[in-house]
Design a protein around this motif. Structure first.
Motif, PDB file in Angstrom:
ATOM      1  N   ILE A  85       0.833  -1.207   0.000  1.00 38.54           N
ATOM      2  CA  ILE A  85       0.000   0.000   0.000  1.00 38.54           C
ATOM      3  C   ILE A  85       0.869   1.259   0.000  1.00 38.54           C
ATOM      4  O   ILE A  85       0.461   2.309  -0.477  1.00 38.54           O
ATOM      5  N   TRP A  86       2.097   1.164   0.518  1.00 42.06           N
ATOM      6  CA  TRP A  86       2.973   2.327   0.558  1.00 42.06           C
ATOM      7  C   TRP A  86       3.279   2.845  -0.844  1.00 42.06           C
ATOM      8  O   TRP A  86       3.392   4.050  -1.041  1.00 42.06           O
ATOM      9  N   GLU A  87       3.416   1.954  -1.808  1.00 40.74           N
ATOM     10  CA  GLU A  87       3.682   2.402  -3.181  1.00 40.74           C
ATOM     11  C   GLU A  87       2.466   3.156  -3.727  1.00 40.74           C
ATOM     12  O   GLU A  87       2.622   4.134  -4.463  1.00 40.74           O
ATOM     13  N   THR A  88       1.287   2.716  -3.359  1.00 45.69           N
ATOM     14  CA  THR A  88       0.067   3.438  -3.752  1.00 45.69           C
ATOM     15  C   THR A  88       0.079   4.844  -3.165  1.00 45.69           C
ATOM     16  O   THR A  88      -0.228   5.827  -3.849  1.00 45.69           O
ATOM     17  N   TYR A  89       0.450   4.966  -1.890  1.00 43.46           N
ATOM     18  CA  TYR A  89       0.540   6.278  -1.253  1.00 43.46           C
ATOM     19  C   TYR A  89       1.551   7.172  -1.977  1.00 43.46           C
ATOM     20  O   TYR A  89       1.313   8.354  -2.185  1.00 43.46           O
ATOM     21  N   ARG A  90       2.683   6.583  -2.329  1.00 47.81           N
ATOM     22  CA  ARG A  90       3.741   7.354  -2.998  1.00 47.81           C
ATOM     23  C   ARG A  90       3.217   7.934  -4.315  1.00 47.81           C
ATOM     24  O   ARG A  90       3.429   9.108  -4.612  1.00 47.81           O
ATOM     25  N   LYS A  91       2.521   7.125  -5.091  1.00 44.63           N
ATOM     26  CA  LYS A  91       1.977   7.597  -6.375  1.00 44.63           C
ATOM     27  C   LYS A  91       0.985   8.741  -6.164  1.00 44.63           C
ATOM     28  O   LYS A  91       0.962   9.696  -6.934  1.00 44.63           O
ATOM     29  N   ILE A  92       0.169   8.641  -5.129  1.00 43.51           N
ATOM     30  CA  ILE A  92      -0.803   9.699  -4.830  1.00 43.51           C
ATOM     31  C   ILE A  92      -0.079  10.966  -4.383  1.00 43.51           C
ATOM     32  O   ILE A  92      -0.355  12.062  -4.869  1.00 43.51           O
ATOM     33  N   ALA A  93       0.870  10.822  -3.462  1.00 43.63           N
ATOM     34  CA  ALA A  93       1.579  11.983  -2.907  1.00 43.63           C
ATOM     35  C   ALA A  93       2.440  12.688  -3.946  1.00 43.63           C
ATOM     36  O   ALA A  93       2.650  13.904  -3.859  1.00 43.63           O
ATOM     37  N   LEU A  94       2.941  11.952  -4.923  1.00 40.72           N
ATOM     38  CA  LEU A  94       3.783  12.554  -5.954  1.00 40.72           C
ATOM     39  C   LEU A  94       3.051  13.616  -6.770  1.00 40.72           C
ATOM     40  O   LEU A  94       3.692  14.436  -7.432  1.00 40.72           O
ATOM     41  N   GLU A  95       1.730  13.631  -6.701  1.00 42.40           N
ATOM     42  CA  GLU A  95       0.952  14.662  -7.392  1.00 42.40           C
ATOM     43  C   GLU A  95       1.156  16.039  -6.764  1.00 42.40           C
ATOM     44  O   GLU A  95       0.908  17.048  -7.408  1.00 42.40           O
ATOM     45  N   ASP A  96       1.584  16.068  -5.499  1.00 43.81           N
ATOM     46  CA  ASP A  96       1.854  17.340  -4.831  1.00 43.81           C
ATOM     47  C   ASP A  96       3.317  17.693  -5.041  1.00 43.81           C
ATOM     48  O   ASP A  96       4.202  16.908  -4.700  1.00 43.81           O
ATOM     49  N   PRO A  97       3.621  18.869  -5.594  1.00 38.42           N
ATOM     50  CA  PRO A  97       5.013  19.230  -5.866  1.00 38.42           C
ATOM     51  C   PRO A  97       5.880  19.369  -4.617  1.00 38.42           C
ATOM     52  O   PRO A  97       7.098  19.382  -4.709  1.00 38.42           O
ATOM     53  N   HIS A  98       5.265  19.446  -3.440  1.00 43.59           N
ATOM     54  CA  HIS A  98       6.023  19.609  -2.204  1.00 43.59           C
ATOM     55  C   HIS A  98       6.283  18.294  -1.465  1.00 43.59           C
ATOM     56  O   HIS A  98       6.924  18.297  -0.415  1.00 43.59           O
ATOM     57  N   PHE A  99       5.797  17.188  -2.019  1.00 48.15           N
ATOM     58  CA  PHE A  99       6.043  15.884  -1.401  1.00 48.15           C
ATOM     59  C   PHE A  99       7.544  15.615  -1.373  1.00 48.15           C
ATOM     60  O   PHE A  99       8.215  15.705  -2.392  1.00 48.15           O
ATOM     61  N   LYS A 100       8.069  15.317  -0.176  1.00 45.33           N
ATOM     62  CA  LYS A 100       9.512  15.135   0.005  1.00 45.33           C
ATOM     63  C   LYS A 100       9.917  13.678   0.168  1.00 45.33           C
ATOM     64  O   LYS A 100      11.077  13.404   0.451  1.00 45.33           O
TER      65      LYS A 100
END
Length: 139
Positions: A85-100
């Motif tokens: 599920i963490w990879e799913t979260y990463r794909k979602i969060a990558l839509e925000d330019p500030h995701f670190k």
């Protein structure tokens, strides 16, 4: 109903998201997370999974660009569980330019941090170690 806002976001949750300020943290807990025990403000979205909720929230909620902004509960070394599920979260969060990227906190440190969060969302997510904290930024 409103245009452009996911129906998964309840009026109560929208109010909380609007109240939150820069640096405030929001916990989205899986179905096993002790949300009611730790929450200062509790929103129940039991019929939904974390990915759907995270995706809907991040359409409205800016991540903090000045600090670690996505915190995950670390899996103990003694637990051989997989966390796809963490990879799913990463794909979602990558839509925000500030995701670190993810920052991982030991389980009990994560619980202590959750107690200080602005709010906790209880979900019906069945994946384990699917708890996530997101830190709010500015628009």
């Amino acid at each position: 109903m409103l245009k452009g806002i996911s129906s998964i976001l309840s009026p109560e949750l929208l109010k909380i998201l609007m109240e939150m300020g820069h640096g405030d943290e929001l916990v989205i807990g899986d179905g096993n997370f002790p949300a009611a025990a730790y929450a200062r403000r509790l929103v129940r979205l039991d019929g939904h999974g974390v990915p759907q909720i995270l995706e809907a929230i991040l359409q409205l909620y800016p991540l903090d660009k000045y600090a670690d902004n996505v915190i995950m509960m670390e899996v103990p070394a003694t637990d051989p569980v997989e966390t796809p599920i963490w990879e799913t979260y990463r794909k979602i969060a990558l839509e925000d330019p500030h995701f670190k990227g993810f920052v991982f906190e030991e389980r009990f440190a994560f619980y202590e941090r959750a107690k200080k969060a602005y709010a906790i969302i209880a979900t019906g997510e069945s994946a384990i170690y699917a708890n996530i904290i997101i830190k709010k930024g500015v628009v």
